[in-house]
Design a protein around this motif. Structure first.
Motif, PDB file in Angstrom:
ATOM      1  N   THR A   1       0.699  -1.397   0.268  1.00 51.69           N
ATOM      2  CA  THR A   1       0.055   0.151   0.007  1.00 51.69           C
ATOM      3  C   THR A   1       0.794   1.276  -0.271  1.00 51.69           C
ATOM      4  O   THR A   1       2.001   0.826   0.676  1.00 51.69           O
ATOM      5  N   MET A   2       0.536   2.649  -0.305  1.00 53.53           N
ATOM      6  CA  MET A   2       0.954   3.327  -0.443  1.00 53.53           C
ATOM      7  C   MET A   2       1.302   3.680   1.054  1.00 53.53           C
ATOM      8  O   MET A   2       2.645   4.510   1.181  1.00 53.53           O
ATOM      9  N   GLU A   3      -0.100   3.673   2.269  1.00 55.07           N
ATOM     10  CA  GLU A   3       1.141   3.861   3.218  1.00 55.07           C
ATOM     11  C   GLU A   3       2.296   3.917   4.157  1.00 55.07           C
ATOM     12  O   GLU A   3       3.591   4.430   4.877  1.00 55.07           O
ATOM     13  N   LYS A   4       2.594   1.990   3.549  1.00 53.78           N
ATOM     14  CA  LYS A   4       3.542   1.777   4.131  1.00 53.78           C
ATOM     15  C   LYS A   4       5.117   1.970   2.920  1.00 53.78           C
ATOM     16  O   LYS A   4       5.499   1.665   3.875  1.00 53.78           O
ATOM     17  N   ARG A   5       4.753   2.558   1.808  1.00 49.43           N
ATOM     18  CA  ARG A   5       5.958   2.659   0.946  1.00 49.43           C
ATOM     19  C   ARG A   5       6.632   3.654   1.752  1.00 49.43           C
ATOM     20  O   ARG A   5       7.462   4.294   1.392  1.00 49.43           O
ATOM     21  N   PHE A   6       5.397   4.769   2.078  1.00 45.58           N
ATOM     22  CA  PHE A   6       5.733   6.631   2.465  1.00 45.58           C
ATOM     23  C   PHE A   6       6.348   6.214   4.235  1.00 45.58           C
ATOM     24  O   PHE A   6       7.582   7.168   4.400  1.00 45.58           O
ATOM     25  N   ASP A   7       6.205   4.654   4.353  1.00 47.99           N
ATOM     26  CA  ASP A   7       7.685   5.096   5.666  1.00 47.99           C
ATOM     27  C   ASP A   7       8.762   5.192   5.389  1.00 47.99           C
ATOM     28  O   ASP A   7       9.121   4.223   3.850  1.00 47.99           O
ATOM     29  N   PRO A   8       9.564   6.091   6.407  1.00 43.71           N
ATOM     30  CA  PRO A   8      11.515   6.095   5.635  1.00 43.71           C
ATOM     31  C   PRO A   8      12.028   4.599   5.535  1.00 43.71           C
ATOM     32  O   PRO A   8      12.221   4.817   4.620  1.00 43.71           O
ATOM     33  N   VAL A   9      11.509   3.914   6.665  1.00 39.52           N
ATOM     34  CA  VAL A   9      12.707   2.819   6.936  1.00 39.52           C
ATOM     35  C   VAL A   9      11.909   1.633   6.016  1.00 39.52           C
ATOM     36  O   VAL A   9      13.292   1.140   5.473  1.00 39.52           O
ATOM     37  N   VAL A  10      10.116   1.521   5.887  1.00 39.15           N
ATOM     38  CA  VAL A  10      10.384   0.429   4.525  1.00 39.15           C
ATOM     39  C   VAL A  10      10.856   1.039   3.626  1.00 39.15           C
ATOM     40  O   VAL A  10      11.692   0.023   2.286  1.00 39.15           O
ATOM     41  N   ALA A  11      10.920   2.418   3.074  1.00 36.91           N
ATOM     42  CA  ALA A  11      11.009   2.985   1.881  1.00 36.91           C
ATOM     43  C   ALA A  11      12.756   3.040   1.465  1.00 36.91           C
ATOM     44  O   ALA A  11      13.533   2.674   0.742  1.00 36.91           O
ATOM     45  N   GLU A  12      13.176   3.236   2.506  1.00 36.34           N
ATOM     46  CA  GLU A  12      14.962   2.740   2.580  1.00 36.34           C
ATOM     47  C   GLU A  12      15.062   1.497   2.280  1.00 36.34           C
ATOM     48  O   GLU A  12      16.108   1.308   1.310  1.00 36.34           O
ATOM     49  N   THR A  13      14.751   0.672   2.854  1.00 37.87           N
ATOM     50  CA  THR A  13      14.945  -0.969   3.486  1.00 37.87           C
ATOM     51  C   THR A  13      14.481  -1.852   2.538  1.00 37.87           C
ATOM     52  O   THR A  13      15.272  -3.200   2.352  1.00 37.87           O
ATOM     53  N   ARG A  14      12.749  -1.449   2.144  1.00 36.76           N
ATOM     54  CA  ARG A  14      12.430  -2.429   1.131  1.00 36.76           C
ATOM     55  C   ARG A  14      12.131  -2.026  -0.448  1.00 36.76           C
ATOM     56  O   ARG A  14      12.484  -2.361  -1.240  1.00 36.76           O
ATOM     57  N   VAL A  15      12.152  -0.480  -0.516  1.00 42.01           N
ATOM     58  CA  VAL A  15      11.802  -0.780  -1.782  1.00 42.01           C
ATOM     59  C   VAL A  15      12.919   0.346  -2.431  1.00 42.01           C
ATOM     60  O   VAL A  15      12.775  -0.428  -3.718  1.00 42.01           O
ATOM     61  N   LYS A  16      13.187   0.992  -2.226  1.00 43.01           N
ATOM     62  CA  LYS A  16      14.486   1.522  -2.369  1.00 43.01           C
ATOM     63  C   LYS A  16      15.285   0.418  -3.171  1.00 43.01           C
ATOM     64  O   LYS A  16      15.986   0.277  -4.383  1.00 43.01           O
ATOM     65  N   PRO A  17      15.542  -0.348  -2.289  1.00 42.81           N
ATOM     66  CA  PRO A  17      16.613  -1.155  -3.272  1.00 42.81           C
ATOM     67  C   PRO A  17      16.327  -2.832  -4.745  1.00 42.81           C
ATOM     68  O   PRO A  17      16.694  -2.922  -5.248  1.00 42.81           O
ATOM     69  N   LEU A  18      14.581  -2.758  -4.121  1.00 41.89           N
ATOM     70  CA  LEU A  18      14.419  -3.078  -5.312  1.00 41.89           C
ATOM     71  C   LEU A  18      14.048  -1.889  -6.643  1.00 41.89           C
ATOM     72  O   LEU A  18      14.843  -2.439  -7.849  1.00 41.89           O
ATOM     73  N   LEU A  19      14.450  -0.670  -6.787  1.00 41.42           N
ATOM     74  CA  LEU A  19      14.365  -0.356  -7.702  1.00 41.42           C
ATOM     75  C   LEU A  19      15.641   0.317  -7.890  1.00 41.42           C
ATOM     76  O   LEU A  19      15.671   0.024  -9.130  1.00 41.42           O
ATOM     77  N   ASP A  20      16.660  -0.060  -6.978  1.00 44.59           N
ATOM     78  CA  ASP A  20      17.861   0.573  -7.573  1.00 44.59           C
ATOM     79  C   ASP A  20      17.943  -0.522  -8.417  1.00 44.59           C
ATOM     80  O   ASP A  20      19.433  -1.007  -9.481  1.00 44.59           O
ATOM     81  N   ARG A  21      17.662  -2.641  -8.383  1.00 47.91           N
ATOM     82  CA  ARG A  21      18.500  -3.349  -8.746  1.00 47.91           C
ATOM     83  C   ARG A  21      17.177  -3.307 -10.620  1.00 47.91           C
ATOM     84  O   ARG A  21      17.720  -3.269 -11.166  1.00 47.91           O
ATOM     85  N   TRP A  22      16.394  -3.076 -10.242  1.00 44.52           N
ATOM     86  CA  TRP A  22      15.584  -2.614 -11.590  1.00 44.52           C
ATOM     87  C   TRP A  22      16.285  -1.720 -12.597  1.00 44.52           C
ATOM     88  O   TRP A  22      16.597  -1.902 -13.785  1.00 44.52           O
ATOM     89  N   PHE A  23      16.512  -0.543 -11.982  1.00 46.11           N
ATOM     90  CA  PHE A  23      17.136   0.349 -12.917  1.00 46.11           C
ATOM     91  C   PHE A  23      18.020   0.495 -13.200  1.00 46.11           C
ATOM     92  O   PHE A  23      18.892   1.396 -14.382  1.00 46.11           O
ATOM     93  N   SER A  24      19.332  -0.472 -11.815  1.00 41.60           N
ATOM     94  CA  SER A  24      20.726  -0.310 -12.832  1.00 41.60           C
ATOM     95  C   SER A  24      21.299  -1.320 -13.849  1.00 41.60           C
ATOM     96  O   SER A  24      22.126  -1.188 -14.545  1.00 41.60           O
TER      97      SER A  24
END
Length: 413
Positions: free
Chosen positions: A291-314
């Protein structure tokens, strides 16, 4: 330009919604020249007024374009295209008298002196209003015409500092950083142009002009997005966040194979499309980030969402990612200026226009206001100091040639 017909020819070339509007531009550098340039681009006849011995010092700003005869500033030309140029010494009685004659024929006057300067010259709004009750007097300054700081000197950085924007820009672990352009000058010019046109509309309706008072500090303050209401509602102080947003995630800069992209797929819809686009649709249903609300959480964004995007975009280049995203999700390459200038979409929008300088055509940013009822026209070059003295004084004001020579010899023009 030898006769009145040539003035009419000039004005006929400036077609557009402001055709027939005459603007006196008594400004220097950017906070003011940009305002009147916008009006000139929209068809107004703009007369740039410079001191005969001390012309706008933006003429000395790089980059320069040279020919065998001259070296001219492209910086100056960018903000003074499509204008007529005259010289006036506003400290001389003759110069003041000439300005008053021009005011009688003008619709708008734009100045960016420190408040009180025009009054001390005997050319303040009250004086000029007696000459032309319909005059829209547009004043741009660092702090505005009222308030305890009105008389303070100011530059663009003053607006950025005093308006709060500087304190918000940069990275959390470093000192604040100024925005990388003269946003205080530019924002004040934009608001001044809007205010001048609004006041002109009222003057046309009522016959009464007024002062349009625009401050760099005020203008910058309005660019701070949610910072004011965050403070007034929760006493939360905006601070540098780098490329992050204060609460929306993912929404920022991400590395890829050959640079960086902006990605803003924070809604559930865009997140699901993104997961599917990279072959992992199941990530959209991951209970930790579904959910959007979960992804807004700074810790979740840094530990779960960002690693996914970094892997995909790289695994992809900027161009490949833009092609993949298409019109499905908000993703854009973070372009260098050369990439922007050469962007086919920018070309389709006619946002790089040619302006003649020193015998060459030089590309510079165009007018971002696109009107369906108007075709954009070729641009006139920026005037040299006093280039149109003969045209404006002799033909617009009816001053005889021998009188014009006397005024020149006296240092009034």
């Amino acid at each position: 330009m030898a006769d009145l017909d040539e003035l009419n020819i000039w004005q006929s070339r400036r077609s557009g919604p402001l055709a027939g509007v005459t603007v006196l531009d008594i400004t220097r550098v950017v906070a003011g020249p940009f305002c009147s340039m916008l009006m000139a681009d929209l068809g107004a006849t703009v007369i740039k007024v410079e001191h005969p011995d001390e012309p706008d010092y933006a003429r000395t700003f790089p980059p320069f374009v040279a020919s065998d005869e001259e070296q001219l500033s492209a910086f100056f030309a960018q903000y003074n295209r499509n204008k007529l140029g005259i010289t006036l010494n506003l400290k001389s009685p003759d110069g003041k008298a000439l300005l008053c004659k021009l005011v009688a024929k003008a619709d708008i006057l734009v100045e960016n002196f420190r408040p009180g300067t025009m009054d001390r010259l005997g050319l303040g709004f009250e004086t000029l209003r007696d000459i032309n009750p319909r005059l829209v007097y547009t004043a741009i300054s660092g702090y505005g015409r009222t308030g305890p700081n009105a008389s303070k000197p100011a530059y663009d950085n003053t607006g950025q500092a005093a308006g709060g924007l500087w304190s918000m820009n940069g990275y959390p672990d470093r000192p604040p950083v100024r925005v990388g352009t003269i946003i205080g000058d530019l924002a004040a010019s934009l608001y001044a142009a809007i205010g001048a046109v609004a006041a002109l509309r009222e003057a046309e309706r009522t016959g009464k002009g007024q002062v349009v008072d625009v401050s760099q500090q005020d203008s910058v303050l309005t660019l701070t997005e949610n910072a004011v209401v965050r403070y007034t509602t929760r006493q939360e102080v905006a601070s540098p966040l780098g490329n992050d947003h204060p609460f929306v995630r993912p929404y920022g800069q991400f590395p890829c194979k050959d640079g960086y992209v902006f990605f803003g797929g924070y809604t559930d819809k865009f997140w699901a499309i993104t997961c599917a686009m990279f072959g992992e649709p199941d990530k959209a249903m991951d209970p930790e980030i579904d959910t959007m609300e979960k992804r807004f959480d700074p810790v979740v964004a840094e530990t779960r969402v960002k690693p996914l995007l970094d892997r995909w975009f790289s695994a992809y280049t900027k161009a490949e990612l833009e092609e993949m995203a298409g019109d499905k999700v908000p993703l854009s390459a973070i372009k260098t200026i050369p990439e922007v200038v050469e962007d086919p979409h920018i070309a389709a929008r006619n946002m790089i226009v040619d302006v003649p300088i020193a015998g060459r055509m030089i590309g510079m940013f165009g007018l971002p206001i696109k009107l369906s009822g108007r075709e954009e026209e070729p641009n006139e070059k920026a005037p040299s100091p006093g280039e149109h003295n003969g045209l404006v004084f002799s033909k617009l004001l009816g001053i005889a040639e021998d009188e014009l020579e006397r005024l020149k010899a006296a240092g009034a023009v």
